[in-house]
Design a protein around this motif. Structure first.
Motif, PDB file in Angstrom:
ATOM      1  N   ASP A 355       0.818  -1.216   0.000  1.00  0.00           N
ATOM      2  CA  ASP A 355       0.000   0.000   0.000  1.00  0.00           C
ATOM      3  C   ASP A 355       0.846   1.257   0.000  1.00  0.00           C
ATOM      4  OD1 ASP A 355      -2.704  -1.222   0.261  1.00  0.00           O
ATOM      5  OD2 ASP A 355      -1.849  -1.994   2.130  1.00  0.00           O
ATOM      6  N   GLY A 356       2.118   1.143   0.362  1.00  0.00           N
ATOM      7  CA  GLY A 356       2.997   2.290   0.390  1.00  0.00           C
ATOM      8  C   GLY A 356       3.428   2.730  -0.994  1.00  0.00           C
ATOM      9  N   VAL A 357       3.931   3.960  -1.093  1.00  0.00           N
ATOM     10  CA  VAL A 357       4.426   4.503  -2.358  1.00  0.00           C
ATOM     11  C   VAL A 357       5.812   5.107  -2.130  1.00  0.00           C
ATOM     12  CG1 VAL A 357       2.098   5.013  -3.190  1.00  0.00           C
ATOM     13  CG2 VAL A 357       3.418   6.796  -2.004  1.00  0.00           C
ATOM     14  N   ASP A 358       6.577   5.205  -3.191  1.00  0.00           N
ATOM     15  CA  ASP A 358       7.871   5.882  -3.151  1.00  0.00           C
ATOM     16  C   ASP A 358       7.624   7.375  -2.971  1.00  0.00           C
ATOM     17  OD1 ASP A 358      10.385   6.939  -3.549  1.00  0.00           O
ATOM     18  OD2 ASP A 358      10.484   6.425  -5.682  1.00  0.00           O
ATOM     19  N   LEU A 359       8.103   7.940  -1.869  1.00  0.00           N
ATOM     20  CA  LEU A 359       7.835   9.347  -1.561  1.00  0.00           C
ATOM     21  C   LEU A 359       8.749  10.318  -2.288  1.00  0.00           C
ATOM     22  CD1 LEU A 359       7.271   9.137   2.305  1.00  0.00           C
ATOM     23  CD2 LEU A 359       5.530   9.400   0.532  1.00  0.00           C
ATOM     24  N   LEU A 360       9.873   9.861  -2.803  1.00  0.00           N
ATOM     25  CA  LEU A 360      10.861  10.789  -3.351  1.00  0.00           C
ATOM     26  C   LEU A 360      10.313  11.665  -4.476  1.00  0.00           C
ATOM     27  CD1 LEU A 360      13.716  11.722  -2.871  1.00  0.00           C
ATOM     28  CD2 LEU A 360      14.511  10.018  -4.513  1.00  0.00           C
ATOM     29  N   PRO A 361       9.572  11.123  -5.454  1.00  0.00           N
ATOM     30  CA  PRO A 361       9.037  12.011  -6.508  1.00  0.00           C
ATOM     31  C   PRO A 361       8.117  13.101  -5.952  1.00  0.00           C
ATOM     32  CG  PRO A 361       8.865   9.711  -7.167  1.00  0.00           C
ATOM     33  CD  PRO A 361       9.244   9.716  -5.713  1.00  0.00           C
ATOM     34  N   TYR A 362       7.454  12.808  -4.843  1.00  0.00           N
ATOM     35  CA  TYR A 362       6.543  13.790  -4.254  1.00  0.00           C
ATOM     36  C   TYR A 362       7.316  14.889  -3.532  1.00  0.00           C
ATOM     37  CZ  TYR A 362       2.964  10.294  -5.244  1.00  0.00           C
ATOM     38  OH  TYR A 362       2.137   9.407  -5.876  1.00  0.00           O
ATOM     39  N   VAL A 363       8.298  14.513  -2.718  1.00  0.00           N
ATOM     40  CA  VAL A 363       9.012  15.540  -1.964  1.00  0.00           C
ATOM     41  C   VAL A 363       9.942  16.364  -2.863  1.00  0.00           C
ATOM     42  CG1 VAL A 363       8.885  14.224   0.177  1.00  0.00           C
ATOM     43  CG2 VAL A 363      10.891  13.968  -1.285  1.00  0.00           C
ATOM     44  N   LYS A 364      10.314  15.805  -4.028  1.00  0.00           N
ATOM     45  CA  LYS A 364      11.142  16.564  -4.973  1.00  0.00           C
ATOM     46  C   LYS A 364      10.295  17.430  -5.904  1.00  0.00           C
ATOM     47  CE  LYS A 364      14.807  14.647  -6.745  1.00  0.00           C
ATOM     48  NZ  LYS A 364      15.719  13.717  -7.449  1.00  0.00           N
ATOM     49  N   GLY A 365       8.968  17.310  -5.804  1.00  0.00           N
ATOM     50  CA  GLY A 365       8.085  18.126  -6.623  1.00  0.00           C
ATOM     51  C   GLY A 365       7.858  17.586  -8.015  1.00  0.00           C
ATOM     52  N   GLU A 366       8.348  16.384  -8.296  1.00  0.00           N
ATOM     53  CA  GLU A 366       8.147  15.781  -9.610  1.00  0.00           C
ATOM     54  C   GLU A 366       6.719  15.267  -9.778  1.00  0.00           C
ATOM     55  OE1 GLU A 366      12.790  14.199  -9.696  1.00  0.00           O
ATOM     56  OE2 GLU A 366      11.126  12.772  -9.627  1.00  0.00           O
ATOM     57  N   ASN A 367       6.081  14.933  -8.664  1.00  0.00           N
ATOM     58  CA  ASN A 367       4.682  14.518  -8.665  1.00  0.00           C
ATOM     59  C   ASN A 367       3.947  15.436  -7.691  1.00  0.00           C
ATOM     60  OD1 ASN A 367       2.165  13.258  -8.396  1.00  0.00           O
ATOM     61  ND2 ASN A 367       3.040  11.215  -8.659  1.00  0.00           N
ATOM     62  N   VAL A 368       3.027  16.249  -8.203  1.00  0.00           N
ATOM     63  CA  VAL A 368       2.347  17.243  -7.368  1.00  0.00           C
ATOM     64  C   VAL A 368       1.041  16.718  -6.784  1.00  0.00           C
ATOM     65  CG1 VAL A 368       3.379  19.168  -8.602  1.00  0.00           C
ATOM     66  CG2 VAL A 368       1.176  18.249  -9.378  1.00  0.00           C
ATOM     67  N   ASN A 369       0.691  15.466  -7.095  1.00  0.00           N
ATOM     68  CA  ASN A 369      -0.526  14.877  -6.547  1.00  0.00           C
ATOM     69  C   ASN A 369      -0.296  14.415  -5.106  1.00  0.00           C
ATOM     70  OD1 ASN A 369      -1.998  15.104  -9.025  1.00  0.00           O
ATOM     71  ND2 ASN A 369      -0.847  13.344  -9.797  1.00  0.00           N
ATOM     72  N   ARG A 370      -1.372  14.047  -4.449  1.00  0.00           N
ATOM     73  CA  ARG A 370      -1.259  13.464  -3.114  1.00  0.00           C
ATOM     74  C   ARG A 370      -0.716  12.040  -3.226  1.00  0.00           C
ATOM     75  NH1 ARG A 370      -4.613  15.646   1.153  1.00  0.00           N
ATOM     76  NH2 ARG A 370      -5.594  17.592   0.479  1.00  0.00           N
ATOM     77  N   PRO A 371       0.181  11.625  -2.342  1.00  0.00           N
ATOM     78  CA  PRO A 371       0.640  10.237  -2.358  1.00  0.00           C
ATOM     79  C   PRO A 371      -0.495   9.243  -2.123  1.00  0.00           C
ATOM     80  CG  PRO A 371       2.122  11.595  -1.058  1.00  0.00           C
ATOM     81  CD  PRO A 371       0.929  12.447  -1.370  1.00  0.00           C
TER      82      PRO A 371
END
Length: 477
Positions: A355-371
């Motif tokens: 159920d978990g996701v890789d957080l790095l794209p989110y914290v780097k701003g590459e993915n602007v959606n909610r995890p």
């Protein structure tokens, strides 16, 4: 063409050096995990009483997750979710596995309660991509030998299999072997000194031994879980505090010191710039047990108010992985497994059924959606769902309630009557999620359900003001 032994030796040397350089492109990873700490009980979280200079300094270099959650508000299930990267209820691990807490009708008892051996752990995944792995401290997800950390993906283990033990060495071993100190597999021997310091010693030794290859260390402190054991010299640092509040402050100081020593060793060995360091906690602080403070949140350990399931969470990335300094969207500790796996060069798409996701794209701003569009919790008849800015809590003794967490962080105002369609949709989504779960493998005694609800009510609304240890000064801070 290679003409002599000297050329052969030189070629082999170059290959080895290049191999080591290539290996060290993988970041080292250290997870610093506290136990039963209060949400507000660190300087970087706003505390004016606690002395946590090392963690405060680490936070300045880290991404701070402002809405980080655990998968359960109690120790064992929370660890199970983190270790497997999924909701632990999906494999029937719904309740705590501390011996003596379970119902007599449980199909499995005491040491037989644990993460099923069919489940892969974060240790398994990190070993798969070439990491040397170690687990230090409190295990608490299975006491039987087949559940042992060295059989669940960890090369080294120093700690105890159970849920709580003394910080100083036992003069007489308790009957329950789960809380005996163990090095490796089956080598039981009590330690010298204070356990929080000893766990740092063990971690530092591991780092020194593995400094030329990628390593993953899960440092699972039992601080600041009861019993309230503190070093005399640490207690003296808090002359203005009394009772349990003084003890938890001293224990937190020792925790901070241990974390600081580990980080300092990384600096000394030139490893800090290539090491991921995460600090977080297993659940909200049990205010009535260890005088922890969860403000500005309501609630405590064992309930689904924010104070039970939201935790401090900071992540220092390697120098080459720049990211924002804060992250606002909800995340979960079960995200650590895929995040670490991806950072280590693994293909997250190969990690199935989590159920978990890789957080790095989110914290780097590459993915602007909610995890996560939705996050879920359940314990017996109780349950909760966080969807966007909204959170619904289902209780066993009163109607479910709906809160806007962004506008009402303390969860004081039930707005279910103002948003009836959203309320019904979220209630239904929670039920539909529950239909995907396995039946619990064991259950808590029903008396603990009443205890958890009473504890929730005690620390709701006015929150910490109802504490039996706080003064007006404590409340103000």
């Amino acid at each position: 063409m290679i003409k002599n032994k000297t050329q052969i030796f030189f070629l082999l040397f170059v290959i080895c050096v290049c191999g080591n350089i290539h290996a060290q492109k993988k970041p080292n990873i250290i997870l610093l995990f506290a136990d039963d700490a209060g949400y507000n009980d660190f300087g970087f979280q706003g505390s004016k009483e606690m002395i946590t200079p090392n963690l405060d300094q680490l936070a300045k270099k880290s991404v701070r997750f402002k809405q980080a959650y655990v998968t359960d508000p109690t120790c064992g299930p929370s660890r199970a979710g983190l270790l497997t990267g999924k909701y632990q209820q999906r494999y029937g691990y719904e309740e705590n596995n501390v011996p003596g807490y379970m119902s007599a009708v449980s199909a499995q008892d005491n040491e037989e309660m644990g993460i099923p051996v069919s489940e892969k752990t974060i240790g398994d995944y990190m070993k798969k991509i070439g990491y040397t792995t170690a687990f230090y401290g409190k295990w608490h997800v299975g006491g039987a030998d087949r559940f042992h950390p060295t059989k669940r993906g960890f090369d080294e283990f120093y700690g105890f299999r159970g849920g709580a033990r003394d910080y100083f060495a036992y003069k007489k071993l308790p009957k329950d072997r789960l809380n005996w100190l163990e090095e490796g597999f089956g080598n039981y021997k009590e330690h010298d000194g204070y356990l929080t310091d000893v766990l740092a010693d063990q971690t530092i030794n591991f780092i020194e031994k593995n400094k030329t290859k990628p390593f993953f260390a899960f440092v699972s402190f039992n601080a600041v879980h009861t019993p309230m054991d503190a070093k005399e010299e640490d207690l003296k640092k808090f002359p203005n505090l009394k009772g349990k509040r003084k003890e938890v402050a001293a224990m937190t100081l020792a925790l901070d010191r241990a974390c600081g020593r580990i980080v300092e060793k990384l600096k000394e060995l030139g490893l800090e710039d290539n090491t991921v360091i995460v600090f977080t906690n297993d659940n909200g602080g049990p205010t009535d047990k260890n005088a922890s403070i969860n403000t500005p949140l309501s609630g405590t350990k064992s309930n689904h108010l924010e104070g039970g399931i939201r935790v401090p969470f900071i992540m220092k990335l390697p120098k080459q992985m720049k990211a924002s300094t804060t992250y606002d969207y909800p995340v979960s500790t079960f995200d650590l497994l895929p995040t670490f796996y991806a950072m280590g060069g693994g293909n997250v798409e190969e990690v199935k059924n989590i159920d978990g996701v890789d957080l790095l794209p989110y914290v780097k701003g590459e993915n602007v959606n909610r995890p996560h569009e939705s996050l879920f919790w359940r314990k017996d008849g109780r349950g909760a769902i966080r969807k966007g800015d909204w959170k619904l809590i289902r209780f066993p003794d009163r109607p479910a309630q709906l809160f806007n967490i962004v506008e009402d962080e303390k969860e004081l105002y039930d707005v279910s009557s103002e948003h009836p369609e959203l309320f019904r949709a979220m209630y239904k989504e929670l039920f539909e999620w529950e239909l995907t779960l396995e039946r619990p493998r064991w259950m808590l005694k029903k008396s603990y359900e009443k205890y958890d609800i009473d504890r929730m009510d005690k620390y709701w609304n006015k929150g910490q003001e109802k504490s039996d240890f706080n003064t007006k000064k404590d409340i103000k801070n």
